[in-house]
Design a protein around this motif. Sequence first.
Motif, PDB file in Angstrom:
ATOM      1  N   GLY A  84     -31.571  26.903  -1.917  1.00 42.93           N
ATOM      2  CA  GLY A  84     -32.113  27.599  -0.752  1.00 42.93           C
ATOM      3  C   GLY A  84     -32.987  28.804  -1.059  1.00 42.93           C
ATOM      4  N   VAL A  85     -33.223  29.064  -2.348  1.00 45.22           N
ATOM      5  CA  VAL A  85     -34.026  30.232  -2.720  1.00 45.22           C
ATOM      6  C   VAL A  85     -35.509  29.944  -2.464  1.00 45.22           C
ATOM      7  N   ARG A  86     -36.207  30.956  -1.955  1.00 43.94           N
ATOM      8  CA  ARG A  86     -37.634  30.776  -1.705  1.00 43.94           C
ATOM      9  C   ARG A  86     -38.417  31.934  -2.318  1.00 43.94           C
ATOM     10  N   LYS A  87     -39.650  31.633  -2.637  1.00 45.84           N
ATOM     11  CA  LYS A  87     -40.556  32.706  -3.046  1.00 45.84           C
ATOM     12  C   LYS A  87     -41.604  32.857  -1.971  1.00 45.84           C
ATOM     13  N   VAL A  88     -41.763  34.094  -1.523  1.00 40.64           N
ATOM     14  CA  VAL A  88     -42.632  34.345  -0.380  1.00 40.64           C
ATOM     15  C   VAL A  88     -43.796  35.237  -0.815  1.00 40.64           C
ATOM     16  N   PRO A  89     -45.010  34.842  -0.484  1.00 40.58           N
ATOM     17  CA  PRO A  89     -46.161  35.688  -0.849  1.00 40.58           C
ATOM     18  C   PRO A  89     -46.284  36.890   0.076  1.00 40.58           C
TER      19      PRO A  89
END
Length: 183
Positions: A91-96
């Motif tokens: 569920g980990v996300r990288k967000v700009p």
Amino acid sequence: MKLVGKVRSVPDDQAVLGAQALMQALNSAPVVDGRRQDLWRDDHEVDRWAREHGGLGGDEERRWLRTARDALQAVESGTPAEPRLRQVLAGVRKVPRPSAAGIEWQVEAPPERRLAVELVLAWADVKERMPGRLRPCENPECCLFLLDRSRANTARWCSMKTCGNRLKARRHQARTRDTPRPG
Ligand SMILES: [Zn+2]
């Protein structure tokens, strides 16, 4: 994907781990007097490392950190640990996040799991930027890992002072013993 920014250039709650933090974690179970000693079994040791790298402390964070570290140690020793890594990264996300300086990628993860996630990301970053440079010490009685930054990439021991010299001395002894004496 790469983490952008250094520890100091991002907000405190979004610290990014570097290779040094990764190596400290990987090498937190040295062999002392012939026995593997897991320093991270001690809550204070895990907390100390966590605090140094922007952690929150607490049981959950420690549990995730141990899971991540164990999995990375296993992978680097040749034991599959993908299910455990998947757990950490679930569920980990990288967000700009845009700013005047460009885009900064920020990790979105549950707070108690964030540091463990960053540990895995630091490992992935090292694997990508320095392929073939992270490996276990060649001393079979040593549990440490090394990150070879030398040009030739031929380092074999976590430390020449300890494992390197010890193994050389042992091989020399073995050779002298195996050589038949004249007469
Ligand atoms: Zn070693």
